[in-house]
Design an enzyme around this catalytic site. Sequence first.
Site, PDB file in Angstrom:
ATOM      1  N   ARG A 103     -58.078 -49.599 -68.332  1.00  0.00           N
ATOM      2  CA  ARG A 103     -57.713 -48.895 -67.094  1.00  0.00           C
ATOM      3  C   ARG A 103     -57.142 -49.940 -66.148  1.00  0.00           C
ATOM      4  O   ARG A 103     -57.879 -50.806 -65.658  1.00  0.00           O
ATOM      5  CB  ARG A 103     -58.921 -48.186 -66.488  1.00  0.00           C
ATOM      6  CG  ARG A 103     -58.643 -47.614 -65.116  1.00  0.00           C
ATOM      7  CD  ARG A 103     -59.642 -46.585 -64.647  1.00  0.00           C
ATOM      8  NE  ARG A 103     -59.464 -45.316 -65.330  1.00  0.00           N
ATOM      9  CZ  ARG A 103     -59.950 -44.152 -64.906  1.00  0.00           C
ATOM     10  NH1 ARG A 103     -60.654 -44.101 -63.792  1.00  0.00           N
ATOM     11  NH2 ARG A 103     -59.752 -43.050 -65.595  1.00  0.00           N
ATOM     12  N   HIS A 130     -51.692 -41.189 -67.671  1.00  0.00           N
ATOM     13  CA  HIS A 130     -53.094 -40.976 -68.065  1.00  0.00           C
ATOM     14  C   HIS A 130     -53.084 -40.160 -69.364  1.00  0.00           C
ATOM     15  O   HIS A 130     -53.455 -38.985 -69.391  1.00  0.00           O
ATOM     16  CB  HIS A 130     -53.827 -40.241 -66.943  1.00  0.00           C
ATOM     17  CG  HIS A 130     -55.326 -40.335 -67.006  1.00  0.00           C
ATOM     18  ND1 HIS A 130     -56.004 -41.049 -67.980  1.00  0.00           N
ATOM     19  CD2 HIS A 130     -56.290 -39.794 -66.205  1.00  0.00           C
ATOM     20  CE1 HIS A 130     -57.310 -40.939 -67.771  1.00  0.00           C
ATOM     21  NE2 HIS A 130     -57.510 -40.182 -66.712  1.00  0.00           N
ATOM     22  N   GLN A 133     -56.177 -38.125 -70.702  1.00  0.00           N
ATOM     23  CA  GLN A 133     -56.451 -36.934 -69.903  1.00  0.00           C
ATOM     24  C   GLN A 133     -55.553 -35.779 -70.348  1.00  0.00           C
ATOM     25  O   GLN A 133     -56.024 -34.664 -70.600  1.00  0.00           O
ATOM     26  CB  GLN A 133     -56.200 -37.242 -68.419  1.00  0.00           C
ATOM     27  CG  GLN A 133     -56.503 -36.076 -67.487  1.00  0.00           C
ATOM     28  CD  GLN A 133     -57.982 -35.768 -67.427  1.00  0.00           C
ATOM     29  OE1 GLN A 133     -58.784 -36.642 -67.165  1.00  0.00           O
ATOM     30  NE2 GLN A 133     -58.359 -34.521 -67.666  1.00  0.00           N
ATOM     31  N   ASP A 223     -54.432 -32.269 -58.848  1.00  0.00           N
ATOM     32  CA  ASP A 223     -55.144 -33.557 -58.834  1.00  0.00           C
ATOM     33  C   ASP A 223     -55.151 -34.024 -57.378  1.00  0.00           C
ATOM     34  O   ASP A 223     -54.438 -33.476 -56.525  1.00  0.00           O
ATOM     35  CB  ASP A 223     -54.413 -34.551 -59.765  1.00  0.00           C
ATOM     36  CG  ASP A 223     -55.137 -35.897 -59.902  1.00  0.00           C
ATOM     37  OD1 ASP A 223     -56.329 -35.984 -59.531  1.00  0.00           O
ATOM     38  OD2 ASP A 223     -54.502 -36.863 -60.367  1.00  0.00           O
ATOM     39  N   CYS A 262     -58.308 -32.747 -63.332  1.00  0.00           N
ATOM     40  CA  CYS A 262     -58.830 -33.844 -64.146  1.00  0.00           C
ATOM     41  C   CYS A 262     -60.151 -34.382 -63.606  1.00  0.00           C
ATOM     42  O   CYS A 262     -60.906 -35.011 -64.345  1.00  0.00           O
ATOM     43  CB  CYS A 262     -57.800 -34.966 -64.221  1.00  0.00           C
ATOM     44  SG  CYS A 262     -57.258 -35.565 -62.611  1.00  0.00           S
ATOM     45  N   ARG A 290     -62.729 -34.524 -72.949  1.00  0.00           N
ATOM     46  CA  ARG A 290     -62.344 -35.942 -72.991  1.00  0.00           C
ATOM     47  C   ARG A 290     -63.085 -36.655 -74.132  1.00  0.00           C
ATOM     48  O   ARG A 290     -62.495 -37.402 -74.901  1.00  0.00           O
ATOM     49  CB  ARG A 290     -62.675 -36.628 -71.651  1.00  0.00           C
ATOM     50  CG  ARG A 290     -61.844 -36.169 -70.456  1.00  0.00           C
ATOM     51  CD  ARG A 290     -60.402 -36.621 -70.569  1.00  0.00           C
ATOM     52  NE  ARG A 290     -60.285 -38.061 -70.732  1.00  0.00           N
ATOM     53  CZ  ARG A 290     -60.290 -38.949 -69.728  1.00  0.00           C
ATOM     54  NH1 ARG A 290     -60.369 -38.546 -68.488  1.00  0.00           N
ATOM     55  NH2 ARG A 290     -60.161 -40.246 -69.984  1.00  0.00           N
TER      56      ARG A 290
END
Length: 305
Positions: A103, A130, A133, A223, A262, A290
């Site tokens: 990340r 991402h 995701q 988001d 998300c 996930r």
Amino acid sequence: MVRHLVDVEDLSAHEIATIFAIARDLEAKYAAGLREPLFPGRVLGLVFEKQSLRTRASFEAAMAHLGGTSLFLGADTGFASSRECIADYGRVLSQYVDAIVCRSKAHETVAALAAVAHVPVINGLSDHSHPCQALADLYVLERQVGKLAGLTLAFVGDGNNVARSLAVACGLVGMKFVLAAPRGYQFDDAFRAHVRTLLPQAECHETTDAVAAVTGAAAVYTDVWTSMGQEAERARRTRDLAAYQVNEALMRHCPDALFMHCLPARRGEEVTDGVIDGARSIVVEQAAARMHLQKGLLAWLLGHR
Ligand code: CP
Ligand code: NVA
């Protein structure tokens, strides 16, 4: 050749279908109480420059279920700092672990790590994308609706990392993607050109009209308006995106649509409590997916076919 997942487009539509199939198989076994130890003794390194709940916990749990273990490597390991260069960090870490989740603040950092690592590198979120995701989102949407091809996903809000990965993932699986955002928060020309070149047939649209975007959509996604690293822009972003809140009034224009996010969410900003806690919200299912999707991804990257 070592395979990486830096962006969704590192996978073909066929490979995505294969990963979904492995994930479904492992999820069914998990639901039946079976944690098949496919990878005993294997190690997953997690190199994180930003906060995380879902990405970190779901990868660590997935690796434990597969019989392996995880090493969480936070700021004290000096990644992407003046302590040592990314090439040395990546080549050394590759000697200890079988795969790396990264990340990063800057997308270039995860790309640079993938360029030098001798083991698969998975982007666990960067400022640009991402991919885990987006793949998990389509994995859970397919189960909820029964198909993906031909569906429309409307993303309302900031055209950010999550939106970009969803746009590409939708294009790969034959879904229409519509971003509803004010000017200045839509995709940039470089990304638009990239999508056109990569997926010439993809239906990837942008509009300033949130009502038009959600009408006919199978899922409405949003988001946060201020992503990690953008905190200094928060006042301007909150003002500019205020008209793009996903609330009950907007959701009335798409009575059959699911609501997706998300997480983490800023309730009262990009989404109301009524929508995120409502009957059409699948945000918890997304978070659960996930772990299952990433289990399939790890198994595929580590050689389980
Ligand atoms: N959705 C997601 O990636 O959550 P975290 O930032 O908590 O990992
Ligand atoms: N766009 C958000 C997603 C967090 C999972 C961020 O980058 O902070």
